[in-house]
Design an enzyme around this catalytic site. Structure first.
Site, PDB file in Angstrom:
ATOM      1  N   LEU A  56       0.861  -1.195   0.000  1.00  0.00           N
ATOM      2  CA  LEU A  56       0.000   0.000   0.000  1.00  0.00           C
ATOM      3  C   LEU A  56       0.886   1.230   0.000  1.00  0.00           C
ATOM      4  CD1 LEU A  56      -2.910   0.827   2.470  1.00  0.00           C
ATOM      5  CD2 LEU A  56      -0.799   2.146   2.602  1.00  0.00           C
ATOM      6  N   ASN A  57       0.513   2.277  -0.787  1.00  0.00           N
ATOM      7  CA  ASN A  57       1.082   3.597  -0.519  1.00  0.00           C
ATOM      8  C   ASN A  57      -0.022   4.650  -0.448  1.00  0.00           C
ATOM      9  OD1 ASN A  57       1.837   2.914  -3.474  1.00  0.00           O
ATOM     10  ND2 ASN A  57       2.371   5.038  -3.527  1.00  0.00           N
ATOM     11  N   ASP A  58       0.027   5.721  -1.194  1.00  0.00           N
ATOM     12  CA  ASP A  58      -0.816   6.900  -0.932  1.00  0.00           C
ATOM     13  C   ASP A  58      -2.316   6.612  -0.750  1.00  0.00           C
ATOM     14  OD1 ASP A  58       1.589   7.607  -2.031  1.00  0.00           O
ATOM     15  OD2 ASP A  58       0.743   8.745  -3.689  1.00  0.00           O
ATOM     16  N   GLN A 103      -3.288   3.500  -3.148  1.00  0.00           N
ATOM     17  CA  GLN A 103      -2.335   2.902  -4.083  1.00  0.00           C
ATOM     18  C   GLN A 103      -2.038   1.492  -3.611  1.00  0.00           C
ATOM     19  OE1 GLN A 103      -0.366   4.619  -7.024  1.00  0.00           O
ATOM     20  NE2 GLN A 103      -2.561   4.965  -6.829  1.00  0.00           N
ATOM     21  N   SER A 127      -1.900   8.036  -8.274  1.00  0.00           N
ATOM     22  CA  SER A 127      -2.743   8.723  -7.274  1.00  0.00           C
ATOM     23  C   SER A 127      -3.729   9.713  -7.877  1.00  0.00           C
ATOM     24  CB  SER A 127      -1.857   9.440  -6.262  1.00  0.00           C
ATOM     25  OG  SER A 127      -1.327   8.489  -5.386  1.00  0.00           O
ATOM     26  N   ARG A 148       1.511  14.867 -12.109  1.00  0.00           N
ATOM     27  CA  ARG A 148       0.573  13.821 -11.645  1.00  0.00           C
ATOM     28  C   ARG A 148      -0.192  14.206 -10.386  1.00  0.00           C
ATOM     29  NH1 ARG A 148       5.599  11.406 -11.386  1.00  0.00           N
ATOM     30  NH2 ARG A 148       6.592  11.433  -9.355  1.00  0.00           N
ATOM     31  N   ASP A 149      -1.039  13.283  -9.983  1.00  0.00           N
ATOM     32  CA  ASP A 149      -1.770  13.302  -8.710  1.00  0.00           C
ATOM     33  C   ASP A 149      -2.850  14.398  -8.667  1.00  0.00           C
ATOM     34  OD1 ASP A 149       0.119  11.369  -8.155  1.00  0.00           O
ATOM     35  OD2 ASP A 149       1.405  12.713  -6.996  1.00  0.00           O
ATOM     36  N   GLU A 185       4.935  16.237  -5.237  1.00  0.00           N
ATOM     37  CA  GLU A 185       3.931  15.194  -5.459  1.00  0.00           C
ATOM     38  C   GLU A 185       2.683  15.485  -4.614  1.00  0.00           C
ATOM     39  OE1 GLU A 185       6.182  11.196  -6.794  1.00  0.00           O
ATOM     40  OE2 GLU A 185       6.177  11.484  -4.648  1.00  0.00           O
TER      41      GLU A 185
HETATM   42  C1  FRU Z   1       3.653   9.349  -4.104  1.00  0.00           C
HETATM   43  C2  FRU Z   1       3.567   8.792  -5.509  1.00  0.00           C
HETATM   44  C3  FRU Z   1       2.654   9.624  -6.389  1.00  0.00           C
HETATM   45  C4  FRU Z   1       2.223   8.642  -7.440  1.00  0.00           C
HETATM   46  C5  FRU Z   1       2.102   7.364  -6.634  1.00  0.00           C
HETATM   47  C6  FRU Z   1       2.449   6.105  -7.374  1.00  0.00           C
HETATM   48  O1  FRU Z   1       3.996   8.386  -3.156  1.00  0.00           O
HETATM   49  O2  FRU Z   1       4.862   8.679  -6.085  1.00  0.00           O
HETATM   50  O3  FRU Z   1       3.241  10.791  -6.914  1.00  0.00           O
HETATM   51  O4  FRU Z   1       1.024   8.989  -8.048  1.00  0.00           O
HETATM   52  O5  FRU Z   1       2.961   7.508  -5.517  1.00  0.00           O
HETATM   53  O6  FRU Z   1       2.179   4.997  -6.571  1.00  0.00           O
END
Ligand code: FRU
Length: 447
Positions: free
Chosen positions: A18-20, A36, A81, A148-149, A201
């Protein structure tokens, strides 16, 4: 699966990485948290998906499964994201479709595609067809391929989108787009400050009590003893007619990045972060058990008299309080995880956990230090400057701690990996009391 280090208060992936946090919102009687997700890759990789949790009360959660996967040319290397906005009873999600061309590219100035993609859902789970609304050619000429994002908001009947970007001359910035209908987007302006990292980001435009802040996670800031101590940083600028100023970090611990906020129906502004750090030298032994990383507790944001954002765990978590616990000044106690402890700060103090973690305050600086190797898995020390500290609040889960200082003025989040579900805690110069905490209810419905 082995339940060792499994969190009871923090959302984790059922398996994998898991991330964001993404797409945070309240929609049709539920809170929705997308994130994520790489169910098949314990180290994340590029082919990210969106996983989905929902809850009526932020205590009882259901994981409905993987709801967005890379399956069109414009997102073939990752559903990155993004955010959510409700319009006319439908939930609209916007995310970055990541594309990495095959070939000899630097992936900064060439070889990478970053598309803003729009999908809708009526139930939070079943998604419509994907529609690309912005491609690299639509971004200003000074942008590198890193854009992005998307984070959206509505203001006076218009829709706005902020995107994080890296310019061709390695300047982090955000781009603001506007739209009348969520379909057609026009570039409005760029926001940046000189010499503040090469890439920003996960931007977030945040309004609290009529004040406006821009949250960003900058990469490439220089590291100091009390600022920007992690590989990548995360914080917010105050934004007024003079532009961006007074960057303050969200969190001074080892594990915090890429947070997102949303407005709850009762007006609260709630922030959730990724309790992790990309590229960090320290590790997470949960990887041996098949999963890595979790989200932070949801935190309510308010603005203090001097204009700083205060963060405090959402009050819903008080429903998890069980039996009382206490550790008197100068004493040692054995406590079962998870727990919450609070204490008034009189002057300097220190708190020792398992003779391996030390939390201390000397009247001007708070320090979180791993004194033994095993609990921190490579984490060493983090400092937070605090000229005055009225109180400390610690929420410890099975493998993490969030430490809230002086009414939420400074926060430190860290993973830690004790053997077993009890810790030994000794308090010096402070008396602590609080509660054992019950775990949240989490049901896994999908994959
Ligand atoms: C931040 C990031 C975002 C990107 C996502 C990819 O942690 O790098 O900029 O959209 O994670 O997983």
């Amino acid at each position: 699966m082995d339940t060792k280090w499994r969190q009871k208060l923090h959302l984790e992936p059922p398996v994998g990485w898991l991330n964001d946090p993404n797409g945070l919102c309240r929609f049709k009687g539920n809170y929705h948290i997308y994130f994520q997700y790489a169910p098949d890759d314990i180290n994340g990789g590029v082919k990210k998906c969106w996983g989905h949790y929902r809850s009526p009360d932020m205590i009882n959660w259901e994981f409905t499964g993987t709801v967005l996967v890379p399956d069109i040319p414009e997102d073939r290397d990752g559903v990155y994201s993004g955010s959510a906005i409700v319009k006319d009873g439908t939930l609209h999600l916007f995310y970055t479709g990541n594309v990495k061309e095959k070939g000899d590219y630097d992936y900064i100035l060439s070889g990478r595609g970053a598309n803003v993609i729009h999908v809708t859902t009526d139930d939070g789970h079943s998604m419509s067809e994907k529609r690309v609304v912005l491609r690299n050619a639509d971004y200003p000429d000074y942008c590198s391929c890193h854009v992005r994002d998307p984070k959206l908001w509505e203001e006076n009947g218009k829709y706005y989108m902020v995107l994080g970007a890296r310019t061709r001359s390695d300047e982090g910035c955000v781009l603001i787009y506007e739209s009348d209908d969520l379909d057609e987007w026009r570039f409005a302006r760029k926001l940046s400050v000189p010499d503040f990292g090469y890439m920003w980001e996960c931007p977030d435009m945040i309004e609290i009590d009529g004040r406006r802040f821009l949250g960003v996670s900058p990469q490439g800031l220089p590291h100091y003893d009390t600022r920007f101590q992690n590989l990548f940083s995360s914080g917010y600028f105050l934004l007024d007619d003079n532009g961006l100023r007074d960057f303050e970090e969200w969190d001074y611990g080892f594990d915090f990045y890429a947070p997102q906020t949303f407005a709850a129906p009762d007006g609260r502004r709630i922030l959730i972060g990724w309790m992790g750090m990309g590229g960090a030298s320290y590790t997470n032994p949960t990887a041996q058990l098949g999963l890595q990383h979790c989200l932070t507790l949801p935190r309510e944001l308010t603005v203090s008299k001097d204009g700083n954002i205060l963060q405090n765990p959402i009050r819903e978590l008080e429903n998890l309080r069980g039996g009382n616990i206490a550790v008197s000044d100068g004493e040692r106690g054995q406590l079962a995880l998870p727990f919450e402890l609070v204490g008034s700060v009189k002057g300097s103090f220190d708190i020792d956990i398992n003779s391996s973690v030390k939390l201390s305050y000397d009247g001007r600086m708070f320090r979180l230090e791993f004194t033994g190797e095993s609990l921190g898995c490579g984490r060493d020390a983090r400092n937070a400057k605090l000229e005055q500290c009225g109180d400390i609040r610690i929420i410890a889960d099975l493998s993490s701690m969030e430490i809230y200082l002086d009414g939420g003025k400074k926060v430190l989040s860290t993973r830690f990996y004790p053997e077993g579900e009890n810790v030994n805690l000794r308090a010096n110069g402070i008396a602590l009391k609080g509660w054992r905490l019950k775990g949240m209810e989490v049901h896994i419905l999908g994959k």
